[in-house]
Design a protein around this motif. Structure first.
Motif, PDB file in Angstrom:
ATOM      1  N   ALA A 109       0.834  -1.205   0.000  1.00 47.25           N
ATOM      2  CA  ALA A 109       0.000   0.000   0.000  1.00 47.25           C
ATOM      3  C   ALA A 109       0.867   1.253   0.000  1.00 47.25           C
ATOM      4  O   ALA A 109       0.604   2.211  -0.745  1.00 47.25           O
ATOM      5  N   GLY A 110       1.913   1.253   0.819  1.00 51.30           N
ATOM      6  CA  GLY A 110       2.832   2.389   0.846  1.00 51.30           C
ATOM      7  C   GLY A 110       3.511   2.599  -0.498  1.00 51.30           C
ATOM      8  O   GLY A 110       3.706   3.736  -0.943  1.00 51.30           O
ATOM      9  N   GLY A 111       3.876   1.495  -1.147  1.00 47.93           N
ATOM     10  CA  GLY A 111       4.499   1.588  -2.466  1.00 47.93           C
ATOM     11  C   GLY A 111       3.567   2.191  -3.498  1.00 47.93           C
ATOM     12  O   GLY A 111       3.984   2.977  -4.355  1.00 47.93           O
ATOM     13  N   VAL A 112       2.291   1.837  -3.415  1.00 42.45           N
ATOM     14  CA  VAL A 112       1.304   2.398  -4.341  1.00 42.45           C
ATOM     15  C   VAL A 112       1.149   3.898  -4.110  1.00 42.45           C
ATOM     16  O   VAL A 112       1.132   4.698  -5.058  1.00 42.45           O
ATOM     17  N   TYR A 113       1.050   4.308  -2.843  1.00 45.31           N
ATOM     18  CA  TYR A 113       0.916   5.740  -2.530  1.00 45.31           C
ATOM     19  C   TYR A 113       2.143   6.516  -3.016  1.00 45.31           C
ATOM     20  O   TYR A 113       2.019   7.622  -3.561  1.00 45.31           O
ATOM     21  N   LEU A 114       3.320   5.945  -2.811  1.00 49.28           N
ATOM     22  CA  LEU A 114       4.541   6.601  -3.281  1.00 49.28           C
ATOM     23  C   LEU A 114       4.535   6.693  -4.804  1.00 49.28           C
ATOM     24  O   LEU A 114       4.920   7.715  -5.382  1.00 49.28           O
ATOM     25  N   GLY A 115       4.087   5.611  -5.448  1.00 44.79           N
ATOM     26  CA  GLY A 115       4.015   5.614  -6.894  1.00 44.79           C
ATOM     27  C   GLY A 115       3.072   6.678  -7.424  1.00 44.79           C
ATOM     28  O   GLY A 115       3.376   7.369  -8.406  1.00 44.79           O
ATOM     29  N   ILE A 116       1.925   6.831  -6.775  1.00 40.98           N
ATOM     30  CA  ILE A 116       0.961   7.860  -7.183  1.00 40.98           C
ATOM     31  C   ILE A 116       1.574   9.251  -7.007  1.00 40.98           C
ATOM     32  O   ILE A 116       1.438  10.124  -7.881  1.00 40.98           O
ATOM     33  N   SER A 119       4.018   9.902  -9.718  1.00 35.86           N
ATOM     34  CA  SER A 119       3.334  10.093 -10.992  1.00 35.86           C
ATOM     35  C   SER A 119       2.703  11.477 -11.101  1.00 35.86           C
ATOM     36  O   SER A 119       2.553  12.023 -12.194  1.00 35.86           O
ATOM     37  N   LEU A 120       2.312  12.052  -9.953  1.00 40.49           N
ATOM     38  CA  LEU A 120       1.628  13.345  -9.952  1.00 40.49           C
ATOM     39  C   LEU A 120       2.573  14.540  -9.830  1.00 40.49           C
ATOM     40  O   LEU A 120       2.127  15.682  -9.926  1.00 40.49           O
ATOM     41  N   LEU A 121       3.857  14.276  -9.621  1.00 39.61           N
ATOM     42  CA  LEU A 121       4.791  15.380  -9.420  1.00 39.61           C
ATOM     43  C   LEU A 121       4.819  16.326 -10.610  1.00 39.61           C
ATOM     44  O   LEU A 121       4.866  17.541 -10.459  1.00 39.61           O
ATOM     45  N   GLY A 122       4.828  15.763 -11.799  1.00 38.02           N
ATOM     46  CA  GLY A 122       4.766  16.584 -12.993  1.00 38.02           C
ATOM     47  C   GLY A 122       6.018  17.378 -13.303  1.00 38.02           C
ATOM     48  O   GLY A 122       6.007  18.244 -14.182  1.00 38.02           O
ATOM     49  N   LEU A 155       8.321   8.779 -14.112  1.00 39.58           N
ATOM     50  CA  LEU A 155       8.626  10.180 -13.845  1.00 39.58           C
ATOM     51  C   LEU A 155       9.622  10.717 -14.865  1.00 39.58           C
ATOM     52  O   LEU A 155       9.505  11.856 -15.323  1.00 39.58           O
ATOM     53  N   LEU A 156      10.591   9.907 -15.241  1.00 37.14           N
ATOM     54  CA  LEU A 156      11.581  10.329 -16.230  1.00 37.14           C
ATOM     55  C   LEU A 156      10.970  10.519 -17.613  1.00 37.14           C
ATOM     56  O   LEU A 156      11.291  11.470 -18.326  1.00 37.14           O
ATOM     57  N   TYR A 157      10.093   9.597 -17.996  1.00 35.63           N
ATOM     58  CA  TYR A 157       9.598   9.566 -19.371  1.00 35.63           C
ATOM     59  C   TYR A 157       8.207  10.170 -19.552  1.00 35.63           C
ATOM     60  O   TYR A 157       7.644  10.088 -20.628  1.00 35.63           O
ATOM     61  N   GLN A 222      -2.551   9.976 -21.657  1.00 33.76           N
ATOM     62  CA  GLN A 222      -3.106  10.946 -20.714  1.00 33.76           C
ATOM     63  C   GLN A 222      -4.566  10.671 -20.389  1.00 33.76           C
ATOM     64  O   GLN A 222      -5.057  11.032 -19.336  1.00 33.76           O
ATOM     65  N   SER A 223      -5.290  10.020 -21.285  1.00 38.64           N
ATOM     66  CA  SER A 223      -6.718   9.825 -21.075  1.00 38.64           C
ATOM     67  C   SER A 223      -7.015   8.760 -20.026  1.00 38.64           C
ATOM     68  O   SER A 223      -8.072   8.777 -19.419  1.00 38.64           O
ATOM     69  N   ILE A 224      -6.087   7.832 -19.805  1.00 39.12           N
ATOM     70  CA  ILE A 224      -6.335   6.766 -18.840  1.00 39.12           C
ATOM     71  C   ILE A 224      -5.570   6.971 -17.531  1.00 39.12           C
ATOM     72  O   ILE A 224      -5.900   6.351 -16.525  1.00 39.12           O
ATOM     73  N   ARG A 225      -4.580   7.862 -17.529  1.00 34.01           N
ATOM     74  CA  ARG A 225      -3.732   8.027 -16.355  1.00 34.01           C
ATOM     75  C   ARG A 225      -4.509   8.451 -15.113  1.00 34.01           C
ATOM     76  O   ARG A 225      -4.341   7.851 -14.044  1.00 34.01           O
ATOM     77  N   PRO A 226      -5.357   9.472 -15.156  1.00 38.93           N
ATOM     78  CA  PRO A 226      -6.074   9.878 -13.936  1.00 38.93           C
ATOM     79  C   PRO A 226      -6.940   8.759 -13.359  1.00 38.93           C
ATOM     80  O   PRO A 226      -6.989   8.568 -12.140  1.00 38.93           O
TER      81      PRO A 226
END
Length: 245
Positions: A109-116, A119-122, A155-157, A222-226
């Motif tokens: 669960a922590g890994g998923v939250y970190l991943g989100i 992903s949202l850093l932008g 995040l890189l790509y 972009q259409s499926i990411r959110p």
């Protein structure tokens, strides 16, 4: 094998649908298999994680990569691969000291939250040797411990053209699965039950790869990411609540 049979058909189908959904997302966006499949499987089959996710993830990664190799920049692979190997080794050492499935569930669960969050850093991060190695190392730790290792490379790509972004993330994902499986295997954390359960779930992954093929030409990343991030976050939250009750 008795552990697999003891899960029952309901849990098996639930895990199969989690694998199917995660595979579709991985094929289309180059990320998301672990973020979707891991927390959902942890709800009903925590004792099989993270090894089963990694074993199926190898099939998903290879299946997603071979679809389009023309967009892979091979000069970017060595640094990312080296970081992934280092991170997987560190994670295997950590995993060897964690035996309780409930602990892994919380880590997932922590890994998923970190991943989100990643992903949202932008932010725009330059794709150079140092960042590829660092992202690979973080992905190695996250992926080996939780099955959620794609976000650092995502995040890189994230600002690259969709086809190149998905191709590069998929090749790093496939390699990462191999390294993480090897690291856990050397640590004695992959057994017959993990192999049997992964084999039973692979057909769902293969169907997911096939079903995503026509969609990849019509659906932008972009259409499926959110929706993918929202779904992964919901699954992780349910997993946390389940552990607290």
């Amino acid at each position: 094998m008795s552990d697999v049979l003891a899960l029952g058909w309901g849990a098996y189908l639930f895990c199969g649908l989690a694998v199917f959904g995660g595979t579709m997302l991985q094929r289309l966006a180059g990320q998301g298999f672990g973020m979707v499949a891991a927390p959902l499987m942890a709800l009903v089959a925590p004792a099989f994680l993270p090894a089963t996710i990694l074993l199926i993830g190898f099939v998903v990664g290879v299946g997603s990569t071979v679809v389009d190799t023309s967009s892979i920049a091979r000069r970017e692979l060595p640094a990312g691969f080296a970081g992934r190997i280092l991170g997987a080794g560190i994670a295997a050492w950590i995993a060897a000291s964690v035996a309780q499935p409930e602990v892994f569930a919380v880590i997932i669960a922590g890994g998923v939250y970190l991943g989100i969050a990643l992903s949202l850093l932008g932010v725009r991060v330059p794709i150079v040797g140092a960042t590829l190695f660092s992202a690979g190392a973080v992905a190695g730790v996250m992926g080996t411990l939780t099955g959620v290792g794609a976000p650092p490379m995502a995040l890189l790509y994230q600002n690259e053209e969709r086809r190149r972004s998905a191709a590069m993330q998929n090749v790093f994902f496939a390699f990462g699965m191999v390294v993480s499986i090897g690291a856990l295997g050397l640590a004695g954390l992959i057994g017959v039950r993990h192999l049997a359960f992964a084999a039973a779930l692979v057909p769902f992954a293969l169907v997911g790869l096939r079903a995503a093929r026509p969609l990849s030409r019509r659906m932008a990343r972009q259409s499926i990411r959110p929706y993918a991030l929202a779904f992964a976050g919901t699954a992780a939250t349910i997993l946390v609540v389940k552990q607290l009750l």
